[in-house]
Design an enzyme around this catalytic site. Structure first.
Site, PDB file in Angstrom:
ATOM      1  CB  THR A 242      -0.942  -0.026   1.229  1.00  0.00           C
ATOM      2  OG1 THR A 242      -1.812  -1.145   1.073  1.00  0.00           O
ATOM      3  CG2 THR A 242      -1.772   1.228   1.335  1.00  0.00           C
TER       4      THR A 242
ATOM      5  CB  SER B 259       2.496  -8.194   0.618  1.00  0.00           C
ATOM      6  OG  SER B 259       1.448  -8.016   1.516  1.00  0.00           O
TER       7      SER B 259
ATOM      8  CB  THR C 132       0.382  -4.221   5.998  1.00  0.00           C
ATOM      9  OG1 THR C 132      -0.804  -4.043   5.218  1.00  0.00           O
ATOM     10  CG2 THR C 132       1.074  -2.892   6.196  1.00  0.00           C
ATOM     11  CG  ASP C 133      -2.711  -7.645   2.842  1.00  0.00           C
ATOM     12  OD1 ASP C 133      -2.871  -6.689   3.621  1.00  0.00           O
ATOM     13  OD2 ASP C 133      -3.493  -7.885   1.894  1.00  0.00           O
TER      14      ASP C 133
HETATM   15  N1  ASP Z   1      -3.065  -3.878   2.477  1.00  0.00           N
HETATM   16  C1  ASP Z   1      -1.794  -4.180   2.031  1.00  0.00           C
HETATM   17  C2  ASP Z   1      -0.737  -3.151   2.444  1.00  0.00           C
HETATM   18  O1  ASP Z   1      -0.952  -2.512   3.409  1.00  0.00           O
HETATM   19  C3  ASP Z   1      -1.659  -4.548   0.664  1.00  0.00           C
HETATM   20  C4  ASP Z   1      -0.404  -5.327   0.564  1.00  0.00           C
HETATM   21  O2  ASP Z   1      -0.095  -6.071   1.484  1.00  0.00           O
HETATM   22  O3  ASP Z   1       0.298  -5.149  -0.404  1.00  0.00           O
HETATM   23  O4  ASP Z   1       0.275  -2.963   1.869  1.00  0.00           O
END
Ligand code: ASP
Length: 342
Positions: free
Chosen positions: A12, A53, A86-87
């Site tokens: 993100t 991710s 973050t995922d």
């Molecule tokens: N929601 C995720 C992030 O915060 C999307 C990801 O993991 O790419 O990055």
């Protein structure tokens, strides 16, 4: 103050509007353009990937691991920041941590709000990660997010949208960032680092199967039939399933499949308390309990064990080593309960 290398992988923090939703497409230099860089730091950027991710593969993660080691081969580098979605951040961070044998920190960070958000959290998180990379030593791989610093081991994403996105539901965090400094409250306990794994042409398949009321062994058996060399059984409670699943676990482990036993409960260790399909029987069938490690990191421990050796006994040993720090603490109530009954 130092020379920090930022390895940009997407997420993100690198995501922009695509017309129908957000997706990562920005390069590391665009991500760094929003960063509040602590004074005196020289930053270099390695543009590794720009993906969200959930789309990362084992090949991506092994490339990241190799890149970290290549960057640290330069003694002039003082630390690394990895920007990551973050995922699955907890998975990549744990893989790097398992193989990290250097006092210089590798600090993972990301954002809950996209690159172009007016009030985004990426800038502050980058600042905190850079400061942590420049000013700490000997703490292994860390996650800096929303003013807090966590050890890679045990840390999970705990919020889908809120800025305070990470935590260790079974443990304490390493420290805080504020007023231009990092305060370390609890240095993490770490297992000895594993040797850097080889880069396989096709990485081993490691699946996750979650148990639930009315669950049967169909998906676990399907994973074995699909060629899984490792399976993470995400059981209920302190690590329980059914006698039918115990049978499936026994036949899978007899075929050399490495099975790790974790739980869908948020906090606390897996514990051998129940029989008739419970953790007592699953462990007797060859499943390896993962202490307080949750599914994503248990899967990484299994992957690391599979990559470490072709020998089933050695794989088992490496898996237990990778899980070493996750053994429940002596004063854990579940451990007391097992002892009282013994
Ligand atoms: N929601 C995720 C992030 O915060 C999307 C990801 O993991 O790419 O990055």
């Amino acid at each position: 103050m130092g020379r920090i290398v930022v390895i940009s992988t997407g997420g993100t923090i690198a995501s922009r509007w695509q017309g129908s939703g957000y997706a990562a497409d920005a390069h590391g230099r665009d991500v760094m353009a929003i960063a509040a860089v602590p004074e005196g730091l020289a930053i270099e950027v390695v543009d590794l990937f720009s993906v969200n991710s959930p789309r990362l593969t084992t090949a991506h993660q092994l490339t990241l691991l190799r890149t970290v080691h290549e960057v640290l081969a330069d003694p002039g580098v003082d630390g690394i920041v990895v920007t990551h979605g973050t995922d699955t951040l907890e998975e990549s961070a744990f893989l790097v941590d398992l193989h990290h044998d250097d006092p210089r920190p590798v600090v993972f960070t990301g954002a809950q709000l996209p690159l172009d958000a007016a009030d985004g959290d990426g800038s502050g998180n980058l600042h905190d990660a850079l400061l942590t990379a420049a000013t700490t030593r000997g703490l292994g791989v860390l996650v800096a997010f929303d003013g807090k610093v966590y050890a890679a081991r045990g840390t999970v994403k705990t919020q889908t949208l809120a800025r305070d996105a990470f935590g260790d539901p079974s443990g304490a965090r390493v420290g805080n960032v504020g007023f231009g400094r990092v305060s370390v409250l609890r240095p993490p306990r770490r297992a000895a680092a594993l040797a850097l794994p080889w880069m396989p042409d096709s990485p081993p398949r490691v699946d996750m199967v979650m148990h639930h009321a009315d669950g049967d062994p169909l998906l676990l058996n399907a994973a074995v039939d699909a060629g899984a060399q490792g399976i993470v059984l995400v059981a209920t409670g302190a690590g329980n399933a059914t006698p039918e699943i115990v049978e499936a676990v026994a036949s899978a482990t007899a075929r050399g499949v490495l099975i790790a036993l974790t739980t869908r409960v948020q906090a606390g260790p897996v514990a051998e308390i129940y029989t008739h399909g419970g953790a007592v029987d699953l462990v007797a069938a060859g499943a390896v309990p993962t202490g307080t490690l949750r599914a994503g990191q248990a899967r990484i421990a299994v992957l690391a064990a599979l990559l470490a050796s072709p020998d089933p006994r050695e794989r088992n040993r490496v898996l237990r080593h990778a899980l070493g720090e996750a053994v429940p603490a002596d004063d854990d109530p579940a451990v007391e309960l097992v002892r009282a009954r013994a």
